[in-house]
Design a protein around this motif. Structure first.
Motif, PDB file in Angstrom:
ATOM      1  N   ALA A 182       0.825  -1.208   0.000  1.00 33.15           N
ATOM      2  CA  ALA A 182       0.000   0.000   0.000  1.00 33.15           C
ATOM      3  C   ALA A 182       0.859   1.258   0.000  1.00 33.15           C
ATOM      4  O   ALA A 182       0.497   2.270  -0.612  1.00 33.15           O
ATOM      5  N   ARG A 183       1.999   1.201   0.670  1.00 35.55           N
ATOM      6  CA  ARG A 183       2.890   2.365   0.761  1.00 35.55           C
ATOM      7  C   ARG A 183       4.237   1.891   1.291  1.00 35.55           C
ATOM      8  O   ARG A 183       4.395   0.736   1.697  1.00 35.55           O
ATOM      9  N   VAL A 184       5.173   2.804   1.284  1.00 39.11           N
ATOM     10  CA  VAL A 184       6.489   2.553   1.867  1.00 39.11           C
ATOM     11  C   VAL A 184       6.665   3.534   3.019  1.00 39.11           C
ATOM     12  O   VAL A 184       6.415   4.739   2.853  1.00 39.11           O
ATOM     13  N   THR A 185       7.049   3.044   4.184  1.00 40.62           N
ATOM     14  CA  THR A 185       7.148   3.907   5.363  1.00 40.62           C
ATOM     15  C   THR A 185       8.594   4.271   5.665  1.00 40.62           C
ATOM     16  O   THR A 185       9.524   3.514   5.377  1.00 40.62           O
ATOM     17  N   ALA A 186       8.736   5.452   6.270  1.00 43.07           N
ATOM     18  CA  ALA A 186      10.027   5.930   6.752  1.00 43.07           C
ATOM     19  C   ALA A 186       9.893   6.135   8.259  1.00 43.07           C
ATOM     20  O   ALA A 186       9.435   7.195   8.705  1.00 43.07           O
ATOM     21  N   PRO A 187      10.217   5.125   9.091  1.00 46.16           N
ATOM     22  CA  PRO A 187      10.015   5.237  10.540  1.00 46.16           C
ATOM     23  C   PRO A 187      11.027   6.172  11.192  1.00 46.16           C
ATOM     24  O   PRO A 187      12.228   6.106  10.911  1.00 46.16           O
ATOM     25  N   LEU A 188      10.519   7.028  12.082  1.00 47.47           N
ATOM     26  CA  LEU A 188      11.365   7.994  12.781  1.00 47.47           C
ATOM     27  C   LEU A 188      11.057   7.973  14.271  1.00 47.47           C
ATOM     28  O   LEU A 188       9.902   7.868  14.676  1.00 47.47           O
ATOM     29  N   GLN A 189      12.088   8.102  15.088  1.00 43.88           N
ATOM     30  CA  GLN A 189      11.952   8.175  16.530  1.00 43.88           C
ATOM     31  C   GLN A 189      12.140   9.627  16.967  1.00 43.88           C
ATOM     32  O   GLN A 189      13.158  10.246  16.676  1.00 43.88           O
ATOM     33  N   LEU A 190      11.123  10.174  17.664  1.00 44.59           N
ATOM     34  CA  LEU A 190      11.196  11.573  18.100  1.00 44.59           C
ATOM     35  C   LEU A 190      11.665  11.721  19.542  1.00 44.59           C
ATOM     36  O   LEU A 190      12.006  12.825  19.964  1.00 44.59           O
ATOM     37  N   ALA A 191      11.657  10.651  20.309  1.00 45.04           N
ATOM     38  CA  ALA A 191      12.076  10.748  21.709  1.00 45.04           C
ATOM     39  C   ALA A 191      13.512  11.246  21.788  1.00 45.04           C
ATOM     40  O   ALA A 191      14.394  10.781  21.054  1.00 45.04           O
ATOM     41  N   GLY A 192      13.748  12.181  22.665  1.00 42.81           N
ATOM     42  CA  GLY A 192      15.081  12.748  22.847  1.00 42.81           C
ATOM     43  C   GLY A 192      15.421  13.907  21.933  1.00 42.81           C
ATOM     44  O   GLY A 192      16.477  14.526  22.073  1.00 42.81           O
ATOM     45  N   ARG A 193      14.533  14.242  20.975  1.00 41.41           N
ATOM     46  CA  ARG A 193      14.797  15.371  20.076  1.00 41.41           C
ATOM     47  C   ARG A 193      14.500  16.680  20.798  1.00 41.41           C
ATOM     48  O   ARG A 193      13.531  16.799  21.556  1.00 41.41           O
ATOM     49  N   THR A 194      15.325  17.651  20.511  1.00 46.97           N
ATOM     50  CA  THR A 194      15.118  18.974  21.124  1.00 46.97           C
ATOM     51  C   THR A 194      15.067  20.087  20.089  1.00 46.97           C
ATOM     52  O   THR A 194      14.862  21.247  20.445  1.00 46.97           O
ATOM     53  N   GLU A 195      15.265  19.728  18.810  1.00 42.97           N
ATOM     54  CA  GLU A 195      15.225  20.743  17.768  1.00 42.97           C
ATOM     55  C   GLU A 195      14.960  20.069  16.419  1.00 42.97           C
ATOM     56  O   GLU A 195      14.972  18.838  16.305  1.00 42.97           O
ATOM     57  N   SER A 196      14.701  20.894  15.401  1.00 43.02           N
ATOM     58  CA  SER A 196      14.461  20.362  14.050  1.00 43.02           C
ATOM     59  C   SER A 196      15.686  19.588  13.573  1.00 43.02           C
ATOM     60  O   SER A 196      16.817  19.881  13.970  1.00 43.02           O
ATOM     61  N   PHE A 197      15.450  18.597  12.697  1.00 40.45           N
ATOM     62  CA  PHE A 197      16.563  17.747  12.279  1.00 40.45           C
ATOM     63  C   PHE A 197      16.299  17.185  10.887  1.00 40.45           C
ATOM     64  O   PHE A 197      15.186  17.256  10.350  1.00 40.45           O
ATOM     65  N   GLN A 198      17.373  16.607  10.334  1.00 39.11           N
ATOM     66  CA  GLN A 198      17.322  15.926   9.040  1.00 39.11           C
ATOM     67  C   GLN A 198      18.026  14.590   9.203  1.00 39.11           C
ATOM     68  O   GLN A 198      19.099  14.518   9.798  1.00 39.11           O
ATOM     69  N   GLU A 199      17.419  13.517   8.654  1.00 40.26           N
ATOM     70  CA  GLU A 199      17.967  12.179   8.884  1.00 40.26           C
ATOM     71  C   GLU A 199      17.682  11.274   7.692  1.00 40.26           C
ATOM     72  O   GLU A 199      16.627  11.369   7.057  1.00 40.26           O
ATOM     73  N   SER A 200      18.641  10.375   7.385  1.00 40.35           N
ATOM     74  CA  SER A 200      18.452   9.370   6.351  1.00 40.35           C
ATOM     75  C   SER A 200      17.823   8.133   6.988  1.00 40.35           C
ATOM     76  O   SER A 200      18.335   7.614   7.984  1.00 40.35           O
ATOM     77  N   VAL A 201      16.713   7.674   6.414  1.00 41.70           N
ATOM     78  CA  VAL A 201      15.917   6.606   7.025  1.00 41.70           C
ATOM     79  C   VAL A 201      15.785   5.446   6.039  1.00 41.70           C
ATOM     80  O   VAL A 201      15.547   5.658   4.844  1.00 41.70           O
ATOM     81  N   THR A 202      15.943   4.214   6.539  1.00 39.51           N
ATOM     82  CA  THR A 202      15.717   3.016   5.723  1.00 39.51           C
ATOM     83  C   THR A 202      14.222   2.836   5.493  1.00 39.51           C
ATOM     84  O   THR A 202      13.425   2.911   6.428  1.00 39.51           O
ATOM     85  N   LEU A 203      13.832   2.592   4.253  1.00 40.31           N
ATOM     86  CA  LEU A 203      12.423   2.504   3.881  1.00 40.31           C
ATOM     87  C   LEU A 203      11.908   1.070   4.013  1.00 40.31           C
ATOM     88  O   LEU A 203      12.628   0.110   3.723  1.00 40.31           O
ATOM     89  N   ILE A 204      10.645   0.947   4.427  1.00 38.55           N
ATOM     90  CA  ILE A 204      10.035  -0.363   4.680  1.00 38.55           C
ATOM     91  C   ILE A 204       8.708  -0.448   3.931  1.00 38.55           C
ATOM     92  O   ILE A 204       7.810   0.367   4.168  1.00 38.55           O
ATOM     93  N   PRO A 205       8.536  -1.428   3.018  1.00 40.06           N
ATOM     94  CA  PRO A 205       7.248  -1.593   2.319  1.00 40.06           C
ATOM     95  C   PRO A 205       6.231  -2.274   3.237  1.00 40.06           C
ATOM     96  O   PRO A 205       6.547  -3.265   3.906  1.00 40.06           O
ATOM     97  N   VAL A 206       4.990  -1.755   3.271  1.00 47.05           N
ATOM     98  CA  VAL A 206       3.953  -2.321   4.136  1.00 47.05           C
ATOM     99  C   VAL A 206       2.659  -2.465   3.345  1.00 47.05           C
ATOM    100  O   VAL A 206       2.445  -1.809   2.312  1.00 47.05           O
ATOM    101  N   ASP A 207       1.754  -3.325   3.875  1.00 45.05           N
ATOM    102  CA  ASP A 207       0.446  -3.489   3.244  1.00 45.05           C
ATOM    103  C   ASP A 207      -0.543  -2.495   3.839  1.00 45.05           C
ATOM    104  O   ASP A 207      -0.158  -1.605   4.609  1.00 45.05           O
ATOM    105  N   ALA A 208      -1.827  -2.663   3.520  1.00 46.42           N
ATOM    106  CA  ALA A 208      -2.841  -1.710   3.974  1.00 46.42           C
ATOM    107  C   ALA A 208      -2.989  -1.702   5.492  1.00 46.42           C
ATOM    108  O   ALA A 208      -3.445  -0.710   6.077  1.00 46.42           O
TER     109      ALA A 208
END
Length: 431
Positions: free
Chosen positions: A187-213
């Protein structure tokens, strides 16, 4: 031709000179000598290096010859291979030298196929058996699909003081390749991100994961490109504080009931407070308005319980202003010790007597107070099963049967000595 005649002429003369001396008896002796020599060699080899067998388990089965437009979608099982050969060869070779495979050269379309397992062994080793002898394999067409959307998924618990203003993806769509049936389920490809511990805006390279509906990962899929760059704009608000529910009337619950544990705030016990730094530093945690549990006999979930802001310094705000509280109630429990419970013997052989040492046990049980208050020694069965044993001395375990809602905590002793004797028949009086 002349050259060939020159070569053959001396060979003919040699044969003509030897032939008269070769008799049938001479040929027979030569043949017998050869047979005996070979037999002696074989006997020596068998004595010094006897034949033996060896079984190798978990040999992987590999597909061979499959068209590049097709792909195996099922997991091929491992096989067990039994081999035979000279002991020195069998013991010295490495199991990784065995190759098990199936021939898929004739497969030209998706489907289910049954193929025999073929085994390739090192030289001078023989195959005795392969189990299983054939395997079932699923084949699907290898396809490609483009413009599959990428979606950012925030994993874990997002801190309440973080507000996501925007997210951007590069690339926003990707290409997926794999078995046709699986590709169609994406159905789509997801880019999972963890926000815990963030204190400001950021940019990150994320491994993509294909998922169903349903958001379940689809295996066996290649994503191109395999990563995406995610830019997240965040706003950090105030500070985070825990919220502790305030409970009153816990000592006035319905008779026989108690709190199963401290009440909890869910899904998170943290809220955001904002205001002057000096004021926030003076607030270690927040509480709810009082929750009266007097007379309760069952667990409850209370929605939108207000946070007590009556004692907060001026200029301090709370977000959110209400929380959800779970209050767990259970029947009050206690532990009780029962001393000197008699042991009952079961399944004694006819014509025998059984003596137990000791003949009683001490038992500790737990359960709801109202149930234990009505518990009588006759409600508990303590037994030793001698299982029709013959005469002798045994060490046997003690078993306990308890009423519903009563739990076994401790038994002493857990094993008793059992002495079984035969009963001598009483002689009949002589008339």
């Amino acid at each position: 031709m002349q050259r060939r005649a020159r070569i053959l002429r001396p060979l003919r003369h040699a044969w003509a000179s030897v032939r008269p001396s070769l008799r049938r008896e001479t040929v027979a002796r030569l043949a017998l000598a050869f047979v005996l020599a070979f037999g002696l060699w074989a006997w020596v080899e068998a004595t010094n290096d006897p034949e033996t067998q060896r079984t190798i388990s978990n040999v992987p089965v590999l597909p061979r010859g499959l068209s590049p437009q097709l792909v195996v979608t099922s997991e091929l099982p491992t096989v067990t291979v039994r081999i035979q050969g000279a002991q020195s060869r069998v013991q010295s070779f490495e199991s990784g030298a065995i190759q098990a495979w199936i021939d898929l050269r004739d497969v030209d379309s998706p489907g289910t196929y049954i193929r025999p397992v073929r085994v390739q062994l090192p030289s001078r080793l023989r195959l005795r058996e392969v189990v299983p002898q054939e395997v079932t394999v699923q084949i699907d067409r290898l396809v490609e699909r483009g413009d599959v959307p990428v979606q950012v998924i925030f994993t874990g618990q997002i801190p309440p003081n973080l507000q996501v203003l925007s997210t951007t993806l590069d690339p926003a769509t990707v290409i997926v390749r794999g078995p046709q049936q699986r590709v169609e389920n994406i159905a789509r490809v997801t880019a999972p991100l963890q926000l815990a511990g963030r204190t400001e805006s950021f940019q990150e390279s994320v491994t993509l994961i294909p998922v169903d509906a349903n958001g379940v990962t689809v295996p066996g899929i290649t994503v191109e490109p395999s990563t995406a760059v995610v830019s997240v704009q965040l706003r950090v608000r105030g500070q985070v504080r825990r919220v502790v529910p305030t409970i009153v009337g816990a000592d006035k619950l319905a008779p026989g009931y108690e709190l199963a544990g401290p009440p909890t705030v869910f899904p998170s016990d943290e809220v955001v407070i904002e205001g002057p730094e000096s004021a926030l530093a003076a607030i270690p945690y927040l509480t709810t308005t009082p929750i009266d549990v007097s007379g309760w006999s069952e667990s409850r979930i209370l929605w939108d319980v207000p946070i007590d802001t009556s004692r907060l310094p001026s200029g301090v705000t709370v977000d959110p202003k209400t929380v959800n509280v779970s209050v767990q109630i259970r029947r009050a429990e206690e532990t009780r010790s029962l001393q000197g419970l008699p042991i009952t013997v079961v399944n004694a052989r006819p014509g025998t007597t059984v003596e137990l040492t000791p003949s009683t046990v001490d038992l500790e049980v737990s359960g709801p107070s109202t149930v234990l208050e009505q518990l009588k020694p006759g409600d508990i069965l303590v037994i030793v099963d001698v299982e029709n044993a013959e005469q002798g001395i045994y060490q046997l375990p003690v078993r306990v049967t308890l009423p519903p809602e009563v739990r076994y905590e401790r038994l002493s002793p857990q094993v008793v000595q059992v002495t079984i004797r035969s009963v001598q028949p009483t002689p009949s009086p002589t008339p």
